[in-house]
Design a protein around this motif. Structure first.
Motif, PDB file in Angstrom:
ATOM      1  N   LYS A 125     112.582 109.795 114.350  1.00 16.71           N
ATOM      2  CA  LYS A 125     111.632 108.700 114.632  1.00 16.71           C
ATOM      3  C   LYS A 125     112.193 107.349 114.221  1.00 16.71           C
ATOM      4  O   LYS A 125     111.968 106.341 114.888  1.00 16.71           O
ATOM      5  CB  LYS A 125     110.315 108.935 113.881  1.00 16.71           C
ATOM      6  N   ARG A 164     101.764 112.255 118.071  1.00 17.86           N
ATOM      7  CA  ARG A 164     103.173 112.324 118.440  1.00 17.86           C
ATOM      8  C   ARG A 164     103.920 113.373 117.615  1.00 17.86           C
ATOM      9  O   ARG A 164     105.010 113.777 117.986  1.00 17.86           O
ATOM     10  CB  ARG A 164     103.841 110.958 118.242  1.00 17.86           C
ATOM     11  N   GLN A 179     111.037 116.227 117.758  1.00 14.21           N
ATOM     12  CA  GLN A 179     110.336 115.200 116.985  1.00 14.21           C
ATOM     13  C   GLN A 179     111.231 114.495 115.981  1.00 14.21           C
ATOM     14  O   GLN A 179     110.847 113.485 115.399  1.00 14.21           O
ATOM     15  CB  GLN A 179     109.153 115.842 116.237  1.00 14.21           C
TER      16      GLN A 179
END
Length: 909
Positions: free
Chosen positions: A121, A330, A118
């Motif tokens: 971003k 997400r 993750q």
């Protein structure tokens, strides 16, 4: 253009890029722009273009800075929570329980892997923005039209744009013919912007810079020519990319709370273990080995090994539930952040509204008076009717106006699996729908009134005209456009209509004026002089993008839940304010424009943001400042968006929510949540699920810490009193393993408690352990400790031996934790109900697993050998269950008493 401007040497200011502040290019004439950029009508020479490319670099956004993958991976371990887990693994290894240590290490590695995936971003968002620059562009170079790669464009290049082109760089238009550009990715406007070459006002908002074409936007209609004024990072898209890169990622409320809790808990555990070791050796004359065993037992009891894993699983379950509500997560912690949301900053078009223009009213002149015809129905579906106060059929009364709107029109409606969609301009599609509602057939009317010629819409005169031959051979010109410009070519005096236009505009409607001109015979072609005067004004039609009905209900639910909803849009203030009133954002919504935000200091903006319901005509910087202003008050801000212009504020917000249907890739990459249906109601549903997730995490903590606390207090009390410990370290480890993997996990599947959206949002600075939770930890830990010693002493008094006494204590603790679980399942209401007794499938499965495990622990010979247990008699088992029931009754009475006395509010519980 200035053909005399031959060389850049005559303009030394050019070497300092940008030559003119980006906000001012639109306010210059194109002759001034050509002079300042030293470009002639023939375009740049090949040599000059190459020199400028070397000086200014390619027309591309910079690659986002990145870290080495190994460094990114190892940074995932840099948190107090991970150190806390590793301490638990070390404690398990010290006891020789390699399986338990392996489970803890697996949790650490899984968490690190999730964080690694993750991570970055901002880099993904920047890469998505880079892809929005057009790959090729048509330019004039040395009097020749050539196609070059967009990366080779330089300031001063003359670009040629046509319908369907993506604008390759920020361009000052020098020619625009019927040019409409879709600028939604930058401004959020649902209607394409009309472009013309005249300078725009100095200081005009981005959406009002009619003389500019911006990089990454799309030419929807017409054609034009312009001079490139900014490339690469100096474009509007490039500026947004810099804003994204400057935004520091925020930790979610849960992660902040868990990290703070872990730091305090770790130091407390280390300090307590060290003090206990010294006390055992120095005061109680324990041997080093015995003291070490006691400290290890304390460590095993105090470390909630399954806590992080169960939190992760709870969040994952929330992700699955939200996916069923059309919200794709997400980033895992965003699930919980949604539940803490106190302010939702929402775009208007398509999120709060349908993003389908609808004809709302027809305004006609009859007998010297203005009359209005109301139109029902929403969206493009041709379902609704016309109604008015007058006598007769309103459709007949407005027949000529309706026919004009249908024929001076290039749009078509299509029914795709029950969903009506428009092919063409949204407002023209709404006119087709209106005609069908009034009983006209588009196919029949367009067949009977064949089009002979047309004058396309142009921003210079702001209307469209079409020439038709009627069914009896007659000819007519139909005109539609901006009311003021259509009135200017009509006999009808404008004064009659001023009040009607002002009234409709104040209600947030977009207006079109309509006119017709009857001819004895059609001209060979339709030219501007044919429509420049002598037309009959037919009336006005007001359009609105109607609110989603479900959004109205969702906003009402937000207000009851104490969540403020702020509309941030690129639309005009009057339109946004009218929609806000229809949505019920506030009793009397305050509307503030982007220009007012620019004029406010950061300190003043905090107060403005707190009392404002609508921000209109906003820029990306405006949105970023508004979000930061709200966050400075302690608010947890959720931000919705779909365009590139929304990406910085999506990243800045505590939780960014991108639109799945109409959202750009840049917006999706910058956000934590993607809405599959672009519907505000789905956001509120996700907030509800987020609150449920946080409730379940709190229930799990409220269940885990007191039970671990009881074990720890039992060890401490035994050492302080100098008596035998009621459980061995191995037995303590068994309790933790069998319960955290079953009962603790079952709490992750708990459904939403009634009234969850009637509570106010929890304060963002609230710790993981509220006053009520601390009270519960202390109370239940003491109860567990007292009962454990009481059962231990009773068994020894009955002469059952140390092994039997410890077996009874372990089973008593497990049974109490089972009954305590049923108490914790409802923190805000009575647990002794039919619903509470039945439990959930997850609770029942966990209960069966625990009971089976305890029977094995107590009666299976191999388990007796490992854990030094003894079989318990039936009456002792009945007594143990009775103790669990008694604990449940005591805690339910405590819960009811606290609510009755008002010691803890709902938010504090």
């Amino acid at each position: 253009m200035n053909d005399a401007a031959a060389t850049p040497a005559a303009h030394p200011a050019y070497d300092t890029a940008p030559v003119v502040p980006a906000a001012e290019w639109h306010a210059l004439t194109h002759e001034e722009v050509a002079g300042r950029l030293a470009v002639a009508a023939s375009g740049l020479s090949v040599e000059e273009a190459a020199a400028r490319l070397a000086r200014h670099g390619p027309n591309a956004l910079p690659e986002p800075p990145g870290r080495h993958p190994l460094l990114r991976f190892f940074t995932q371990f840099n948190s107090a929570l991970i150190y806390f887990l590793l301490a638990g693994a070390a404690a398990a290894l010290a006891l020789g329980h390699h399986i338990d240590a392996g489970v803890i290490l697996a949790v650490v590695l899984i968490n690190a892997a999730v964080g690694f995936v993750q991570e970055g971003k901002a880099e993904q968002a920047l890469r998505a923005i880079r892809s929005m620059i057009a790959p090729h562009a048509s330019v004039m170079r040395a009097s020749r039209r050539v196609s070059v790669h967009a990366h080779q464009l330089v300031p001063g290049d003359i670009v040629l744009l046509e319908a369907g082109d993506r604008v390759p760089a920020d361009t000052r238009l020098i020619r625009a013919r019927g040019m409409l550009i879709d600028e939604a990715i930058l401004t959020g406007e649902s209607v394409a912007a009309a472009k013309r070459e005249e300078p725009a006002a100095s200081g005009a908002p981005l959406g009002d810079r009619h003389s500019m074409a911006f990089s990454g936007t799309t030419v929807a209609a017409g054609q034009g020519t312009g001079i490139v004024v900014s490339t690469g990072p100096h474009t509007e898209i490039g500026r947004i990319g810099r804003l994204i890169a400057e935004v520091e990622p925020l930790a979610t409320p849960l992660l902040r709370q868990v990290d703070a809790f872990a730091r305090r808990f770790t130091w407390l555990a280390i300090g307590g273990a060290a003090a206990l070791f010294l006390f055992a050796v120095g005061v109680r004359d324990y041997g080093w080995t015995d003291a070490l065993i006691a400290v290890v037992a304390l460590a095993v009891g105090v470390v909630p090994e399954g806590l992080p894993a169960v939190i992760t699983i709870t969040l994952a379950i929330g992700v699955r539930r939200m996916a069923a509500r059309n919200a794709v997560i997400r980033r895992l912690p965003a699930v919980e952040t949604l539940g803490a949301t106190s302010v939702i900053c929402s775009d208007k078009t398509g999120t709060l509204t349908r993003n389908e223009m609808t004809a709302r009213r027809l305004i006609l002149a009859r007998g010297g008076d203005i009359v209005e015809i109301e139109v029902s129905g929403t969206g493009y579906a041709p379902e609704g009717e016309l109604a008015w106060q007058g006598a007769g059929d309103p459709a007949i009364e407005a027949d000529e106006l309706l026919r004009c709107g249908l024929l001076c029109n290039d749009a078509h409606l299509h029914n795709e699996k029950g969903i009506w969609r428009v092919e063409g301009d949204p407002m023209e599609g709404a006119l087709v729908s209106l005609a069908v509602k009034a009983g006209l057939s588009p196919a029949v009317e367009r067949g009977s009134w064949g089009r002979l010629d047309e004058i396309p819409f142009d921003a210079a005169y702001r209307f469209m005209a079409s020439l038709h031959r009627g069914p009896q051979g007659e000819a007519a010109i139909f005109v539609k456009g901006a009311p003021e410009d259509v009135l200017a070519i009509c006999y009808e005096p404008g004064g009659l209509w001023e009040a009607a236009i002002a009234r409709a505009a104040a209600q947030g409607e977009r207006l079109l004026g309509f006119a017709a001109k009857r001819l004895d015979a059609p001209p060979a072609r339709l030219d501007f002089p044919d429509v420049s005067e002598g037309c009959d004004f037919l009336g006005l039609i007001g359009f609105i993008d109607p609110p989603r009905p479900e959004a109205v209900a969702a906003i009402a639910e937000c207000r009851s839940a104490g969540i403020a909803v702020t509309m941030i849009t690129g639309d005009h203030a009057a339109t946004a304010g009218a929609i806000a009133r229809q949505l019920g954002l506030a009793d009397d919504p305050v509307v503030v424009t982007g220009a007012q935000v620019d004029a406010a200091s950061d300190a003043d903006l905090v107060g403005i943001a707190a009392r404002t319901a609508v921000f209109a005509r906003t820029s990306p910087e405006n949105k970023l400042r508004i979000v930061r202003a709200l966050q400075s008050t302690g608010a947890v801000v959720a931000m919705t968006g779909d365009g590139v212009n929304d990406a910085p504020s999506l990243r800045q917000a505590d939780v960014g929510i991108a639109m799945g249907r109409k959202g750009t890739e840049a917006a999706k990459q910058a956000a934590e949540v993607v809405l599959l249906d672009d519907n505000f109601a789905s956001i509120v549903a996700a907030v509800k699920e987020g609150r449920t997730v946080y409730d379940n995490i709190r229930k799990m903590i409220a269940w885990t810490l007191p039970t671990n606390g009881g074990e720890v207090l039992a060890v401490i009390a035994a050492i302080l009193l100098g008596i035998t410990m009621p459980m061995s370290p191995a037995q303590i480890l068994w309790i933790n393993l069998i319960l955290s993997a079953t009962l603790g996990l079952a709490l992750a599947f708990e459904p939403t408690e009634p009234g969850i959206m009637a509570r106010p949002p929890r304060p963002s600075r609230t710790g993981l352990l509220t006053r009520f939770m601390l009270w519960r930890v202390v109370l239940v830990s003491l109860l567990f400790t007292l009962v454990a010693f009481a059962m231990f002493a009773l068994s020894l008094w009955r002469g059952q031996g140390l092994e039997m006494a410890r077996t009874i204590v372990v089973n008593t603790l497990v049974v109490m934790e089972i009954f305590y679980l049923f108490n914790v399942r409802f923190l805000h209401m009575n647990s002794i109900t039919w619903r509470g007794a039945l439990g959930t499938p997850a609770v029942l499965v966990a209960l069966v697993a625990v009971v089976a495990g305890q029977f094995a622990f107590t009666y299976l010979p191999v388990m007796q050998a490992i854990f030094d247990t003894r079989p318990i008699a039936f009456l002792d088992g009945v007594m143990i269950v009775a103790v669990g029931v008694g604990l449940m009754v005591v805690l339910e009475l405590e819960k009811a008493l606290l609510r009755r006395l008002g010691v803890f509010t709902a938010a504090q519980m």
